[in-house]
Write a protein that holds these residues in place. Structure first.
Motif, PDB file in Angstrom:
ATOM      1  N   MET A  71       0.737  -1.296  -0.002  1.00  0.00           N
ATOM      2  CA  MET A  71       0.042   0.142   0.104  1.00  0.00           C
ATOM      3  C   MET A  71       0.882   1.318  -0.164  1.00  0.00           C
ATOM      4  O   MET A  71       1.587   1.550   0.672  1.00  0.00           O
ATOM      5  N   ARG A  72       0.850   2.005  -0.983  1.00  0.00           N
ATOM      6  CA  ARG A  72       1.692   3.142  -1.175  1.00  0.00           C
ATOM      7  C   ARG A  72       1.077   4.509  -1.049  1.00  0.00           C
ATOM      8  O   ARG A  72       0.132   4.840  -1.683  1.00  0.00           O
ATOM      9  N   ALA A  73       1.426   5.259  -0.421  1.00  0.00           N
ATOM     10  CA  ALA A  73       0.773   6.792  -0.133  1.00  0.00           C
ATOM     11  C   ALA A  73       1.744   7.785  -0.713  1.00  0.00           C
ATOM     12  O   ALA A  73       3.144   7.465  -0.318  1.00  0.00           O
TER      13      ALA A  73
ATOM     14  N   THR B 133      -2.041  10.854  -3.156  1.00  0.00           N
ATOM     15  CA  THR B 133      -2.906   9.839  -3.717  1.00  0.00           C
ATOM     16  C   THR B 133      -2.382   8.595  -3.075  1.00  0.00           C
ATOM     17  O   THR B 133      -1.325   8.402  -2.254  1.00  0.00           O
ATOM     18  N   MET B 134      -2.959   7.696  -3.194  1.00  0.00           N
ATOM     19  CA  MET B 134      -2.661   6.133  -2.924  1.00  0.00           C
ATOM     20  C   MET B 134      -3.066   5.176  -3.814  1.00  0.00           C
ATOM     21  O   MET B 134      -4.119   5.139  -4.255  1.00  0.00           O
TER      22      MET B 134
ATOM     23  N   GLU C 124      -2.317   0.720  -4.624  1.00  0.00           N
ATOM     24  CA  GLU C 124      -2.004  -0.692  -4.088  1.00  0.00           C
ATOM     25  C   GLU C 124      -1.255  -1.374  -5.217  1.00  0.00           C
ATOM     26  O   GLU C 124      -1.014  -0.951  -6.263  1.00  0.00           O
TER      27      GLU C 124
ATOM     28  N   TRP D  78      -5.417   1.342  -8.569  1.00  0.00           N
ATOM     29  CA  TRP D  78      -5.869   2.487  -7.957  1.00  0.00           C
ATOM     30  C   TRP D  78      -7.571   2.161  -7.310  1.00  0.00           C
ATOM     31  O   TRP D  78      -8.258   2.087  -8.226  1.00  0.00           O
TER      32      TRP D  78
END
Length: 203
Positions: free
Chosen positions: A69-71, A87-88, A90, A111
């Motif tokens: 999970m990338r913020a 934005t975030m 996966e 997304w």
């Protein structure tokens, strides 16, 4: 603007990468990174990344996987009004069974529930200290299958980097990216990241 166009706009702005080799590992990790994307017009955009990952290592005769999970906090000084945008996304990576030659994996980015980008990764662990890696990413190829008929809209890129092991659970990443699409070859990205890995015993 249609929903597909909105997603494509997000994808174009989100050219940040994952700082990863093809190798999957046991347990969880946290990655902190910074990247700068330079556009052919001379513009630049900064990305500040925080990614958590959980995975299972590949073995001989067994696939490995990890999910992330990338913020991302985007700083775009060329955008009018508020230059910051969060934005975030996966991420899912599948490594093929381990062998003595190279590590090989495929990776997909999402997304929300929408698949966006597809990658192929190759890396090599040298002396358990450094791992050069290369990733070919087809940006927008999965999104294109869902929303667009024009296949020329997808944007391929080549990512190359080096993972340096500092200690048992600490790694530094140095990375660059070169876009390969027509009219995009002067766009490139470079970055640096730190990853801390919490090992887990195999069962």
């Amino acid at each position: 603007m249609g929903f597909g166009s909105l997603l494509l706009g997000l994808m174009a702005d989100g050219c940040f990468t994952n700082f990863q080799t093809a190798r999957t590992v046991e347990g969880t990790s946290i990655t902190l990174g910074w990247q700068r994307f330079l556009q052919r017009e001379g513009h630049w955009v900064d990305y500040y990344l925080l990614m958590s990952r959980f995975g299972r290592a590949a073995r001989r005769g067994r696939f490995g996987y990890d999910v992330g999970m990338r913020a991302v906090l985007i700083y775009n000084p060329w955008k009018k009004g508020n230059p910051f945008g969060p934005t975030m996304l996966e991420d899912f990576k599948l490594q093929f069974p381990a062998n003595r030659v190279v590590d090989f994996a495929v990776d997909a980015e999402f997304w929300g529930i929408f698949p966006m980008n597809l990658s192929i990764l190759v890396s090599k662990d040298l002396w358990h200290r450094v791992s050069p890696y290369c990733e070919f990413e087809a940006k927008g190829i999965l999104l294109n299958l869902q929303w667009e008929e024009d296949w020329t809209i997808y944007m391929p890129s080549l990512i190359y980097g080096l993972e340096v092991r500092l200690s048992k659970g600490s790694f530094i990443y140095l990375e660059g990216e070169r876009w390969l699409g027509k009219g995009l070859k002067e766009n490139y990205l470079f970055g640096i990241a730190y990853r801390h890995h919490l090992h887990r015993r195999r069962r």
